[in-house]
Design an enzyme around this catalytic site. Sequence first.
Site, short mmCIF file in Angstrom:
data_model
loop_
_atom_site.label_atom_id
_atom_site.label_comp_id
_atom_site.label_asym_id
_atom_site.label_seq_id
_atom_site.Cartn_x
_atom_site.Cartn_y
_atom_site.Cartn_z
N GLY A 70 -4.94 1.64 -3.74
CA GLY A 70 -5.59 1.38 -5.01
C GLY A 70 -6.96 2.02 -5.15
O GLY A 70 -7.29 2.55 -6.22
N ASN A 150 -8.54 -9.54 -10.58
CA ASN A 150 -8.15 -9.88 -9.21
C ASN A 150 -8.73 -11.20 -8.72
O ASN A 150 -8.29 -11.71 -7.69
CB ASN A 150 -8.57 -8.76 -8.25
N GLN A 180 -3.20 -5.55 -9.56
CA GLN A 180 -2.73 -6.94 -9.53
C GLN A 180 -1.65 -7.21 -10.57
O GLN A 180 -1.16 -8.35 -10.67
CB GLN A 180 -3.91 -7.90 -9.73
N SER A 200 -1.25 -0.21 -5.98
CA SER A 200 -1.34 -0.28 -4.52
C SER A 200 -0.13 -0.99 -3.95
O SER A 200 0.27 -2.04 -4.45
CB SER A 200 -2.61 -1.04 -4.12
N GLY A 201 0.46 -0.42 -2.89
CA GLY A 201 1.71 -0.94 -2.35
C GLY A 201 1.62 -2.31 -1.71
O GLY A 201 2.54 -3.12 -1.83
N CYS A 326 -11.46 -6.68 -0.69
CA CYS A 326 -11.97 -5.31 -0.63
C CYS A 326 -13.49 -5.25 -0.59
O CYS A 326 -14.06 -4.22 -0.29
CB CYS A 326 -11.45 -4.51 -1.82
#
Length: 384
Positions: A70, A150, A180, A200-201, A326
Site C-alpha cells: 500500500g 483505517n 481498507q 495492499s495484499g 504503519c
Amino acid sequence: MEAYFDNSATTRVFDSVKDIVVKTMTEDYGNAAAKHTKGVEAERYIREARSIIAKSLKVEEKEIVFTSGGSESNNMALIGTAMANQRGGKHIITTNVEHSSVYNTLGFLQDQGFDITYLPVDSNGHISISQLRESLRPETILVSVMYVNNEVGSVEPIEDIGKVIKEEQPQALFHVDAIQAYGKYQIYPKRLGIDLLSVSGHKLHGPKGVGFLYINEKAKVKPLIYGGGQQRGMRSGTENVPGVAGLGAAVKEIYKNHQEKVDHLYELKDHLMTRIKEVEGCQVNSQPGRESAPQIVSVSFEGVRSEVLLHALEDRGIYVSSGSACSSNHPGISGTLKGIGVPQELLDATLRFSFGMFNNKEEIDYAIEVLKELLPVLRRYRRA
C-alpha cells in the site's frame, strides 16, 4: 482463548494463498523475465493474478501495476502523478484524516513546491462535497481521498467525489487509497470516476510485501523505480512471483461468495457494538451498522491509557490496535480522532478492533468479559 482483532494491521492468509506461495517458492520458482520454461511458468502466475484482479475491478489487465504494498502504491500514485502533470498545475487536494503513507508523501511534495489543500471532516469522518467543489481550481491536478478510514472505518462518498471532480475539473486525476476497502466492497473505478486505486495484499488475507496500483490507461503517471523495464516500464525490478500469485489467490477467495463474507463481518461488528454497551465508561467512535465499514470499530475507554489496556488484553490473548500499525514507531495523537471530534481526554484512551474472515462471536464475547474484569482494576490503578 486467543482472539485476534487487529486485521486492519494485517491478516492471517487463506490456505489457498499459503499453498500457492509455497509452490512458487519451492517448485515454480523461476524469474518471470527468463525465457526458459521456468520463467514462462512464473510469468503465467503473474498473468493469472493480473486477470483475477482486473476482473474484480472491471478494468483492463494492462491497468494493473504490482507493487510492494500500500505505501508504495500510494507513493507511486501521488509522486508519479505530480511529476507527470506539474506543467498543468501544482495544486493537490486531500483530507486531514489520510494514512501516513499519503499524508507524509504529500508533505514531501509540498517541500517540492506543490500546494496542498487539506479538507476537514465532520463527526462521522466525511468530507463536505461543497467544500471539495469550492477547493477545486484550474491548476488542481490531483485529488486523493481514502475510501475507508483505517482508524474508525468511515466511508467517504467516493462516487459523489468522483462526479464533482469530473464535472468541475475533468483534467484533475482522482486517487483513492482503497487499502481498507478493497475486499470489503465491490469497487468499479471506471463507474466511480477513479483514476488511481491503491491496494495492499496483507489486508485481505494475502501475503505481506505485495499490492497493486490501478492506473487508468489515460492517466499520466511517471514511474518511481527505473531498471529493466518490467511491467511496461511502470515498475522495474524482478517481479515478486510468490507475492503476486498469493495476492491473486487472496482476491479470488475474498470475492467468492463475497456478500456472505461481508455479512459475516457486519454480524461481528454489530455484535461487538451491542455488547460493548455492557462495559462501563466506553464511547464508540465508529458509525453503527452499514453506515461505516464492516471490519472496523473504534472504542474509547474512560480513565485508562490505550497502551496500558492494549497490553493488559494481550496478556489474556486478545490482540487489538491503539492506532495505525504503519505509524506505530512514531507514536502520537491520532489526527483522525481529533478530526471527528473525540474529546481530548479520550484521544489517548482509544483502541481499534478490526475483524477478518477467521473471527467469530465467541471471541468477541470473551473480549467483553475480559474488559469487564480488567477496566475497574486499571482505572483504580490510574487514579492512584
